[in-house]
Motif scaffolding. Sequence first.
Motif, PDB file in Angstrom:
ATOM      1  N   GLN A 171      13.589 -19.023 -73.657  1.00 51.97           N
ATOM      2  CA  GLN A 171      12.281 -19.128 -73.858  1.00 51.97           C
ATOM      3  C   GLN A 171      12.225 -19.576 -75.292  1.00 51.97           C
ATOM      4  OE1 GLN A 171      11.260 -15.196 -73.422  1.00 51.97           O
ATOM      5  NE2 GLN A 171      10.886 -15.198 -71.211  1.00 51.97           N
ATOM      6  N   GLY A 172      12.388 -21.188 -75.419  1.00 46.81           N
ATOM      7  CA  GLY A 172      12.257 -21.692 -76.724  1.00 46.81           C
ATOM      8  C   GLY A 172      13.410 -21.823 -77.610  1.00 46.81           C
ATOM      9  N   ASN A 173      13.710 -20.863 -78.618  1.00 43.06           N
ATOM     10  CA  ASN A 173      14.797 -20.838 -79.339  1.00 43.06           C
ATOM     11  C   ASN A 173      15.410 -19.205 -79.331  1.00 43.06           C
ATOM     12  OD1 ASN A 173      16.553 -21.742 -81.108  1.00 43.06           O
ATOM     13  ND2 ASN A 173      15.729 -20.972 -82.826  1.00 43.06           N
ATOM     14  N   ILE A 174      15.007 -18.885 -78.090  1.00 41.89           N
ATOM     15  CA  ILE A 174      15.654 -17.450 -78.086  1.00 41.89           C
ATOM     16  C   ILE A 174      16.132 -17.326 -76.441  1.00 41.89           C
ATOM     17  CG2 ILE A 174      14.757 -15.099 -77.706  1.00 41.89           C
ATOM     18  CD1 ILE A 174      13.091 -15.401 -79.816  1.00 41.89           C
ATOM     19  N   LEU A 175      17.280 -16.638 -76.180  1.00 45.22           N
ATOM     20  CA  LEU A 175      17.774 -16.491 -75.031  1.00 45.22           C
ATOM     21  C   LEU A 175      17.595 -14.882 -74.683  1.00 45.22           C
ATOM     22  CD1 LEU A 175      19.830 -17.024 -72.547  1.00 45.22           C
ATOM     23  CD2 LEU A 175      21.475 -16.045 -73.908  1.00 45.22           C
ATOM     24  N   ASN A 176      16.650 -14.760 -73.785  1.00 47.18           N
ATOM     25  CA  ASN A 176      16.196 -13.305 -73.293  1.00 47.18           C
ATOM     26  C   ASN A 176      16.914 -12.871 -72.259  1.00 47.18           C
ATOM     27  OD1 ASN A 176      14.847 -11.158 -72.287  1.00 47.18           O
ATOM     28  ND2 ASN A 176      12.685 -12.091 -72.851  1.00 47.18           N
ATOM     29  N   ILE A 177      17.783 -11.644 -72.434  1.00 52.10           N
ATOM     30  CA  ILE A 177      18.724 -11.141 -71.327  1.00 52.10           C
ATOM     31  C   ILE A 177      18.272  -9.874 -70.716  1.00 52.10           C
ATOM     32  CG2 ILE A 177      20.864 -10.919 -70.925  1.00 52.10           C
ATOM     33  CD1 ILE A 177      21.847 -12.391 -73.656  1.00 52.10           C
ATOM     34  N   LEU A 178      18.231  -9.760 -69.815  1.00 53.31           N
ATOM     35  CA  LEU A 178      17.741  -8.189 -69.169  1.00 53.31           C
ATOM     36  C   LEU A 178      19.044  -7.585 -68.725  1.00 53.31           C
ATOM     37  CD1 LEU A 178      14.586  -9.133 -67.209  1.00 53.31           C
ATOM     38  CD2 LEU A 178      14.924  -7.873 -69.306  1.00 53.31           C
ATOM     39  N   LEU A 179      19.539  -6.671 -69.258  1.00 53.88           N
ATOM     40  CA  LEU A 179      20.833  -6.002 -68.797  1.00 53.88           C
ATOM     41  C   LEU A 179      20.791  -4.551 -68.500  1.00 53.88           C
ATOM     42  CD1 LEU A 179      22.841  -7.870 -71.624  1.00 53.88           C
ATOM     43  CD2 LEU A 179      23.046  -8.116 -69.248  1.00 53.88           C
ATOM     44  N   GLY A 180      19.512  -4.131 -67.933  1.00 57.03           N
ATOM     45  CA  GLY A 180      19.548  -2.739 -67.694  1.00 57.03           C
ATOM     46  C   GLY A 180      19.337  -1.804 -68.625  1.00 57.03           C
ATOM     47  N   PRO A 196      21.626 -20.288 -82.419  1.00 58.20           N
ATOM     48  CA  PRO A 196      21.889 -20.994 -83.701  1.00 58.20           C
ATOM     49  C   PRO A 196      21.711 -22.514 -83.555  1.00 58.20           C
ATOM     50  CG  PRO A 196      23.769 -19.820 -82.822  1.00 58.20           C
ATOM     51  CD  PRO A 196      22.823 -19.903 -81.771  1.00 58.20           C
ATOM     52  N   GLU A 197      21.509 -23.018 -84.538  1.00 58.06           N
ATOM     53  CA  GLU A 197      21.293 -24.481 -84.806  1.00 58.06           C
ATOM     54  C   GLU A 197      22.669 -25.059 -84.396  1.00 58.06           C
ATOM     55  OE1 GLU A 197      20.146 -27.497 -88.261  1.00 58.06           O
ATOM     56  OE2 GLU A 197      19.144 -25.661 -88.185  1.00 58.06           O
ATOM     57  N   GLY A 198      22.491 -26.065 -83.527  1.00 59.24           N
ATOM     58  CA  GLY A 198      23.735 -27.017 -83.229  1.00 59.24           C
ATOM     59  C   GLY A 198      24.143 -26.565 -82.013  1.00 59.24           C
ATOM     60  N   ILE A 199      23.510 -25.613 -81.420  1.00 60.32           N
ATOM     61  CA  ILE A 199      24.024 -25.178 -79.977  1.00 60.32           C
ATOM     62  C   ILE A 199      22.721 -25.038 -79.091  1.00 60.32           C
ATOM     63  CG2 ILE A 199      24.523 -22.910 -78.971  1.00 60.32           C
ATOM     64  CD1 ILE A 199      26.953 -24.267 -80.559  1.00 60.32           C
ATOM     65  N   LYS A 200      23.299 -25.680 -77.803  1.00 59.76           N
ATOM     66  CA  LYS A 200      22.198 -25.628 -76.654  1.00 59.76           C
ATOM     67  C   LYS A 200      22.657 -24.605 -75.579  1.00 59.76           C
ATOM     68  CE  LYS A 200      20.305 -28.940 -73.737  1.00 59.76           C
ATOM     69  NZ  LYS A 200      20.704 -30.309 -72.866  1.00 59.76           N
ATOM     70  N   LYS A 213      31.949 -22.985 -82.980  1.00 62.66           N
ATOM     71  CA  LYS A 213      30.672 -22.437 -82.956  1.00 62.66           C
ATOM     72  C   LYS A 213      30.403 -22.070 -81.442  1.00 62.66           C
ATOM     73  CE  LYS A 213      26.796 -23.401 -85.977  1.00 62.66           C
ATOM     74  NZ  LYS A 213      25.813 -24.340 -86.511  1.00 62.66           N
ATOM     75  N   VAL A 214      30.662 -23.171 -80.580  1.00 66.01           N
ATOM     76  CA  VAL A 214      30.441 -22.874 -79.145  1.00 66.01           C
ATOM     77  C   VAL A 214      31.197 -21.557 -78.674  1.00 66.01           C
ATOM     78  CG1 VAL A 214      30.833 -23.503 -77.030  1.00 66.01           C
ATOM     79  CG2 VAL A 214      29.730 -25.122 -78.632  1.00 66.01           C
ATOM     80  N   GLY A 215      32.414 -21.497 -79.114  1.00 61.15           N
ATOM     81  CA  GLY A 215      33.128 -20.061 -78.606  1.00 61.15           C
ATOM     82  C   GLY A 215      32.647 -18.999 -79.330  1.00 61.15           C
ATOM     83  N   GLU A 216      32.160 -19.029 -80.548  1.00 57.86           N
ATOM     84  CA  GLU A 216      31.791 -18.007 -81.325  1.00 57.86           C
ATOM     85  C   GLU A 216      30.416 -17.395 -80.686  1.00 57.86           C
ATOM     86  OE1 GLU A 216      29.998 -16.638 -85.725  1.00 57.86           O
ATOM     87  OE2 GLU A 216      31.474 -18.439 -85.612  1.00 57.86           O
ATOM     88  N   VAL A 217      29.581 -18.198 -80.372  1.00 63.26           N
ATOM     89  CA  VAL A 217      28.226 -17.931 -79.674  1.00 63.26           C
ATOM     90  C   VAL A 217      28.404 -17.192 -78.459  1.00 63.26           C
ATOM     91  CG1 VAL A 217      26.104 -18.813 -78.908  1.00 63.26           C
ATOM     92  CG2 VAL A 217      26.832 -19.424 -81.254  1.00 63.26           C
ATOM     93  N   SER A 218      29.500 -17.934 -77.513  1.00 59.06           N
ATOM     94  CA  SER A 218      29.511 -17.268 -76.170  1.00 59.06           C
ATOM     95  C   SER A 218      30.392 -16.062 -76.268  1.00 59.06           C
ATOM     96  CB  SER A 218      30.327 -18.344 -75.351  1.00 59.06           C
ATOM     97  OG  SER A 218      31.594 -18.609 -76.112  1.00 59.06           O
TER      98      SER A 218
END
Length: 181
Positions: free
Chosen positions: A99-108, A118-122, A140-145
């Motif tokens: 949702q925009g610049n935020i990943l919303n996760i429902l995990l119970g 973060p900037e530079g990541i899609k 950065k991709v590895g760190e964010v994941s």
Amino acid sequence: MSRIGKKPVAIPGGVKVEVKDNSITVEGPKGRLSRFLHQRINLEIKDNQVLVKRITDLKLDKSLHGLYRALIANMIKGVTEGYQKELEIIGVGFKAAVQGNILNILLGFSHPVNFTIPEGIKIETPKPTQIVVSGIDKEKVGEVSTEIRAIFPPEPYKGKGIRFVGEYVKKKVGKSQATTK
């Protein structure tokens, strides 16, 4: 001599590599990356190739030699092709949405988890149970994941949680009821 460090890094067409004052800048069709170089490493650009040189044969210099060659190769690949990591969410009612610049996760949990991108990541969610992290910087991709995976790592009894696609989680046998006679 370092086997990885002495291999030249090819510069493909459309990529511009510039070395200035202990820093390297790589610019390509997907973007621009720059990195500071260690003072014990020298770079040389010849015939559309980057050659990584070290000052001496000390153990530190040998390790930095291969490291910086790999980092420069990753920078060049990042600005031409980019990097991507896929995560999958396993569990009943577990899902994610951007949702925009935020990943919303429902995990119970009692509340949804909001992860700021973060900037530079899609980040994309092609399915509610799949997360795709992409960008030009491999680190950065590895760190964010891994940060996303750390929110709810896969547990060993039912296998619920966030895991990389193809990651194997060894399941444990739960408690068994003792039979009495």
